[in-house]
Design a protein around this motif. Structure first.
Motif, PDB file in Angstrom:
ATOM      1  N   ALA A 166       0.053   8.117 -16.375  1.00  0.00           N
ATOM      2  CA  ALA A 166      -1.058   8.052 -15.424  1.00  0.00           C
ATOM      3  C   ALA A 166      -0.582   7.414 -14.124  1.00  0.00           C
ATOM      4  N   LEU A 167      -0.846   8.067 -13.026  1.00  0.00           N
ATOM      5  CA  LEU A 167      -0.437   7.577 -11.711  1.00  0.00           C
ATOM      6  C   LEU A 167      -1.436   6.544 -11.203  1.00  0.00           C
ATOM      7  N   PHE A 168      -0.941   5.344 -10.904  1.00  0.00           N
ATOM      8  CA  PHE A 168      -1.747   4.324 -10.259  1.00  0.00           C
ATOM      9  C   PHE A 168      -1.109   4.000  -8.912  1.00  0.00           C
ATOM     10  N   ASN A 187      -6.674   4.339  -9.944  1.00  0.00           N
ATOM     11  CA  ASN A 187      -6.722   5.708 -10.448  1.00  0.00           C
ATOM     12  C   ASN A 187      -8.152   5.935 -10.933  1.00  0.00           C
ATOM     13  N   ASP A 188      -8.923   6.671 -10.136  1.00  0.00           N
ATOM     14  CA  ASP A 188     -10.337   6.861 -10.431  1.00  0.00           C
ATOM     15  C   ASP A 188     -10.588   7.847 -11.566  1.00  0.00           C
ATOM     16  N   LYS A 189      -9.554   8.550 -12.008  1.00  0.00           N
ATOM     17  CA  LYS A 189      -9.740   9.606 -13.000  1.00  0.00           C
ATOM     18  C   LYS A 189      -9.332   9.191 -14.412  1.00  0.00           C
ATOM     19  N   VAL A 190      -8.678   8.037 -14.527  1.00  0.00           N
ATOM     20  CA  VAL A 190      -8.146   7.613 -15.829  1.00  0.00           C
ATOM     21  C   VAL A 190      -8.771   6.296 -16.252  1.00  0.00           C
ATOM     22  N   GLU A 191      -9.247   6.252 -17.489  1.00  0.00           N
ATOM     23  CA  GLU A 191      -9.727   5.011 -18.081  1.00  0.00           C
ATOM     24  C   GLU A 191      -8.715   4.566 -19.133  1.00  0.00           C
ATOM     25  N   LEU A 192      -8.239   3.342 -18.991  1.00  0.00           N
ATOM     26  CA  LEU A 192      -7.294   2.801 -19.960  1.00  0.00           C
ATOM     27  C   LEU A 192      -8.060   2.172 -21.120  1.00  0.00           C
ATOM     28  N   THR A 231       0.826  -1.199   0.000  1.00  0.00           N
ATOM     29  CA  THR A 231       0.000   0.000   0.000  1.00  0.00           C
ATOM     30  C   THR A 231       0.868   1.259   0.000  1.00  0.00           C
ATOM     31  N   GLY A 232       0.551   2.162  -0.903  1.00  0.00           N
ATOM     32  CA  GLY A 232       1.308   3.406  -1.004  1.00  0.00           C
ATOM     33  C   GLY A 232       2.289   3.437  -2.155  1.00  0.00           C
ATOM     34  N   ASP A 233       2.664   2.266  -2.675  1.00  0.00           N
ATOM     35  CA  ASP A 233       3.560   2.237  -3.842  1.00  0.00           C
ATOM     36  C   ASP A 233       2.852   2.848  -5.046  1.00  0.00           C
ATOM     37  N   ARG A 234       3.638   3.410  -5.960  1.00  0.00           N
ATOM     38  CA  ARG A 234       3.060   4.121  -7.103  1.00  0.00           C
ATOM     39  C   ARG A 234       3.792   3.748  -8.386  1.00  0.00           C
ATOM     40  N   ILE A 235       3.026   3.535  -9.441  1.00  0.00           N
ATOM     41  CA  ILE A 235       3.597   3.273 -10.756  1.00  0.00           C
ATOM     42  C   ILE A 235       3.031   4.267 -11.767  1.00  0.00           C
ATOM     43  N   GLY A 236       3.730   4.434 -12.888  1.00  0.00           N
ATOM     44  CA  GLY A 236       3.237   5.261 -13.979  1.00  0.00           C
ATOM     45  C   GLY A 236       2.902   4.375 -15.167  1.00  0.00           C
ATOM     46  N   ILE A 237       1.755   4.625 -15.805  1.00  0.00           N
ATOM     47  CA  ILE A 237       1.316   3.821 -16.944  1.00  0.00           C
ATOM     48  C   ILE A 237       1.097   4.707 -18.163  1.00  0.00           C
ATOM     49  N   TYR A 238       1.553   4.205 -19.299  1.00  0.00           N
ATOM     50  CA  TYR A 238       1.332   4.838 -20.592  1.00  0.00           C
ATOM     51  C   TYR A 238       0.515   3.872 -21.455  1.00  0.00           C
ATOM     52  N   ALA A 239      -0.351   4.424 -22.305  1.00  0.00           N
ATOM     53  CA  ALA A 239      -1.074   3.619 -23.287  1.00  0.00           C
ATOM     54  C   ALA A 239      -0.834   4.218 -24.669  1.00  0.00           C
TER      55      ALA A 239
END
Length: 248
Positions: free
Chosen positions: A84-86, A99-104, A65-73
């Motif tokens: 996008a921060l997840f 991430n409640d604000k981003v839809e992949l 809990t608390g770890d963060r990754i970045g995602i690109y599509a």
């Protein structure tokens, strides 16, 4: 009369809809999964021994809990979701990436990295692998020598992955891009000091993340039966590999 016409039209429309749905089911056509329903699974592939080529599970990162990754599509050679921060959150005894604000989008290529930074990267949108996609980030990544705390150590541990979509699960198996040095001292050693570096102490020894193939001139001291000094040059293994250095 008008009421009868309306009723007949409604029944006809319903019959057509039922026929279309039945045809799709008969042909095995499944409705497209909405992007918002994708769940994300992130795992660490671990470090491999440069000497034995075996994987050491003790060196694998367990995301919490608390770890963060970045995602690109990427779609059609263009980035459609950028950095996008997840964030990892606890969910039913497991870790869920939220991430409640981003839809992949459901029909894209996906690339992820850890640890997350809010700096936008110069990426290669035509890349087939995460190593190619994040090539500039990997080339310019320079781990700090201050790694004595867990947060500093993991903050230096650059990992990247290409996403694999299996129905509703988007999986990332993270691959380490740095090299791990493991320094082992005698079991009775105490008052251990390293000059110019601050490695992370664990049950296995002292860990230090460096760029693959890097060479370090190490000096330090410790006390065992009597005070000891050490001085040697340590050369790192390749990316995703660890190498053990025994200090006597």
């Amino acid at each position: 009369m008008n009421i009868n016409k309306i009723l007949v039209a409604a029944l006809a429309s319903a019959a057509l809809l039922f026929t279309a749905c039945s045809k799709d089911e008969a042909e095995g056509i499944e409705p497209e999964t909405p992007a918002a329903s994708l769940s994300i699974d992130v795992r660490d592939s671990g470090y491999v021994s440069a000497e034995t080529r075996t994987e050491e599970q003790g060196f694998a990162t367990r995301f919490v809990t608390g770890d963060r990754i970045g995602i690109y599509a990427v779609k059609d050679g263009a980035v459609v979701v950028e950095n996008a921060l997840f964030k990892a959150e606890a969910a039913n005894g497991k870790v869920a990436w939220i991430n409640d604000k981003v839809e992949l989008p459901a029909d894209a290529k996906y690339f992820a990295y850890y640890p997350y930074t809010d700096r936008l990267e110069d990426v290669n949108a035509t890349a087939a692998t995460a190593e190619e996609f994040f090539s500039k980030k990997i080339a310019t990544w320079n781990p700090a020598v201050e790694q004595q705390a867990q947060v500093l150590y993991t903050g230096a541990d650059l990992m990247v992955a290409t996403g694999e979509l299996n129905r509703t699960v988007l999986s990332f198996k993270m691959a380490h891009q740095m090299s791990l040095m493991l320094f082992k001292l005698p079991a009775n050693a105490k008052d251990i000091t390293f000059e110019e570096i601050n490695p992370f102490q664990t049950a296995e020894g002292f860990r230090l993340l460096v760029k693959p193939g890097a060479s370090l001139d190490l000096r330090g001291s410790f006390k065992a039966a009597e005070p000891e000094l050490f001085s040697f040059t340590a050369t790192a293994a390749g990316k995703g590999e660890y190498k053990t250095f025994n200090i006597q």
